[in-house]
Design a protein around this motif. Structure first.
Motif, PDB file in Angstrom:
ATOM      1  N   ALA A  41       0.521   6.249  20.407  1.00  0.00           N
ATOM      2  CA  ALA A  41       1.638   7.157  20.160  1.00  0.00           C
ATOM      3  C   ALA A  41       2.803   6.372  19.594  1.00  0.00           C
ATOM      4  O   ALA A  41       3.611   5.863  20.324  1.00  0.00           O
ATOM      5  CB  ALA A  41       2.053   7.833  21.447  1.00  0.00           C
ATOM      6  N   THR A  42       2.844   6.216  18.292  1.00  0.00           N
ATOM      7  CA  THR A  42       3.898   5.442  17.654  1.00  0.00           C
ATOM      8  C   THR A  42       4.513   6.201  16.503  1.00  0.00           C
ATOM      9  O   THR A  42       3.882   7.038  15.878  1.00  0.00           O
ATOM     10  CB  THR A  42       3.354   4.111  17.104  1.00  0.00           C
ATOM     11  N   PRO A  44       2.402   1.872   0.847  1.00  0.00           N
ATOM     12  CA  PRO A  44       2.241   3.331   0.907  1.00  0.00           C
ATOM     13  C   PRO A  44       2.276   3.834   2.336  1.00  0.00           C
ATOM     14  O   PRO A  44       1.797   3.175   3.264  1.00  0.00           O
ATOM     15  CB  PRO A  44       0.869   3.540   0.266  1.00  0.00           C
ATOM     16  N   LEU A  45       2.865   5.008   2.524  1.00  0.00           N
ATOM     17  CA  LEU A  45       2.891   5.622   3.838  1.00  0.00           C
ATOM     18  C   LEU A  45       1.503   6.159   4.182  1.00  0.00           C
ATOM     19  O   LEU A  45       0.723   6.503   3.290  1.00  0.00           O
ATOM     20  CB  LEU A  45       3.903   6.767   3.862  1.00  0.00           C
ATOM     21  N   PRO A  46       1.173   6.227   5.475  1.00  0.00           N
ATOM     22  CA  PRO A  46      -0.144   6.745   5.863  1.00  0.00           C
ATOM     23  C   PRO A  46      -0.258   8.236   5.549  1.00  0.00           C
ATOM     24  O   PRO A  46       0.747   8.939   5.456  1.00  0.00           O
ATOM     25  CB  PRO A  46      -0.185   6.490   7.374  1.00  0.00           C
ATOM     26  N   THR A  53      -7.785   3.731   9.732  1.00  0.00           N
ATOM     27  CA  THR A  53      -7.203   3.304  11.008  1.00  0.00           C
ATOM     28  C   THR A  53      -5.774   3.779  11.242  1.00  0.00           C
ATOM     29  O   THR A  53      -5.287   3.760  12.368  1.00  0.00           O
ATOM     30  CB  THR A  53      -7.221   1.772  11.107  1.00  0.00           C
ATOM     31  N   VAL A  54      -5.075   4.174  10.178  1.00  0.00           N
ATOM     32  CA  VAL A  54      -3.675   4.586  10.330  1.00  0.00           C
ATOM     33  C   VAL A  54      -3.473   5.940   9.652  1.00  0.00           C
ATOM     34  O   VAL A  54      -3.754   6.097   8.462  1.00  0.00           O
ATOM     35  CB  VAL A  54      -2.708   3.554   9.705  1.00  0.00           C
ATOM     36  N   THR A  87       2.502   8.620  14.322  1.00  0.00           N
ATOM     37  CA  THR A  87       1.541   7.815  13.587  1.00  0.00           C
ATOM     38  C   THR A  87       0.560   7.184  14.565  1.00  0.00           C
ATOM     39  O   THR A  87       0.963   6.527  15.517  1.00  0.00           O
ATOM     40  CB  THR A  87       2.255   6.720  12.777  1.00  0.00           C
ATOM     41  N   LEU A  88      -0.724   7.403  14.332  1.00  0.00           N
ATOM     42  CA  LEU A  88      -1.764   6.877  15.196  1.00  0.00           C
ATOM     43  C   LEU A  88      -2.326   5.592  14.620  1.00  0.00           C
ATOM     44  O   LEU A  88      -2.631   5.519  13.425  1.00  0.00           O
ATOM     45  CB  LEU A  88      -2.897   7.898  15.360  1.00  0.00           C
TER      46      LEU A  88
END
Length: 307
Positions: free
Chosen positions: A22-23, A38-40, A70-71, A82-83
């Motif tokens: 949980a981030t 780049p953003l996920p 993974t992200v 973001t996971l």
């Protein structure tokens, strides 16, 4: 294991978001780097609801992992989480700078659980001192004195088992851990007279940690009301013990006593509410990883004919 999985579903969701993935990644101090990184990918939670209900939480997360890697980010009706899935990226959750990792408003869900007087209910400076109290009371040199009491609690509990039978492994091991927590954190007063009540109250407290309470931690839902009543009653129980010790001058060798002896940098002693809140947080934080590890260990042992 099906029964265990059903009973633990919502708790597993909460643990999943709290302890590992949980981030919310902030770019406040690394704007230059973020321009080239780049953003996920972002997924709206509404599109995931059918999968949640039909396939379950873990299947849905695994599907997202297969699709996006993974992200990835889930938009929760506004808040974005973001996971970080897998050891190669989840390490950043624990080691990343505060400028990169932020809990956002998530930490607010812990305030009704543990109280306004501790941790995320207070200013950062006070919180840091309280964290230092926790680190101090749990340092290895002090925990070594608790090995024999823990061993005694485990042997005493399992001595009541027969030679054969059927048990709910999750239920039994959680009880063992609560006995250990009471012996090491709370002292004999609570262990001998109020253990079952404390166990039941903590169950109500942890039920108050779910997806809905994350979004609306103060909404008076039935679950939140039971959570609040459990918090109040636990604080009453702990405060009664603290007052009794202070008035009688009795000193015990447990974490509660060490927290009672803790002082802030300005010389102020910890209050009953602060001690109670810190103990709730300690039991809450220690119970989940210990419970998960114990249940898995027990399951593997029981599946091995040698044991």
């Amino acid at each position: 294991m099906g029964m265990l999985e059903t009973r633990a579903t919502w708790l597993a969701i909460a643990i999943f978001f709290i302890t590992v993935v949980a981030t919310k990644i902030s770019r406040r101090k690394r704007n230059v780097r973020s321009l080239s990184t780049p953003l996920p990918p972002v997924v709206n939670v509404l599109t995931l609801l059918p999968s949640f209900f039909n396939n379950g939480f873990w299947v849905t997360i695994n599907d997202l992992y297969t699709r996006f890697g993974t992200v990835f980010t889930v938009n929760l009706f506004g808040p974005k989480i973001t996971l970080l899935v897998g050891p190669e990226v989840s390490t950043h959750f624990f080691q990343g700078l505060e400028s990169e990792i932020s809990f956002g408003n998530f930490a607010e869900v812990t305030i009704p659980l543990f109280g306004q007087e501790v941790l995320y209910g207070v200013d950062p400076a006070t919180r840091n001192e309280q964290v230092n109290f926790i680190v101090d009371v749990l340092e290895p040199s002090k925990m070594r004195s608790l090995v024999d009491p823990i061993f005694h609690e485990v042997e005493t509990y399992f001595a009541k088992w027969g030679q054969d039978g059927t048990v709910d492994l999750k239920h039994e091991l959680e009880h063992v851990l609560m006995f250990i927590s009471c012996r090491c954190l709370l002292g004999y007063e609570i262990q001998e007279t109020m253990l079952e009540e404390v166990y039941s109250l903590f169950h109500e407290l942890e039920n108050g940690l779910n997806y809905f309470s994350y979004l609306f931690p103060y909404m008076p839902t039935p679950t939140n009301r039971r959570r609040d009543k459990a918090h109040i009653r636990l604080k009453e129980i702990f405060s009664t013990t603290i007052r009794s010790r202070r008035s009688s001058g009795r000193v015990e060798d447990d974490v509660m006593q060490r927290l009672m002896n803790s002082k802030y940098k300005d010389g102020r002693s910890t209050t009953e509410a602060e001690i109670s809140g810190i103990i709730m947080a300690l039991i809450f934080a220690g119970k989940h990883p210990s419970s998960s590890s114990s249940i898995w260990a027990g399951a593997f042992m029981l599946s091995n004919t040698k044991f």
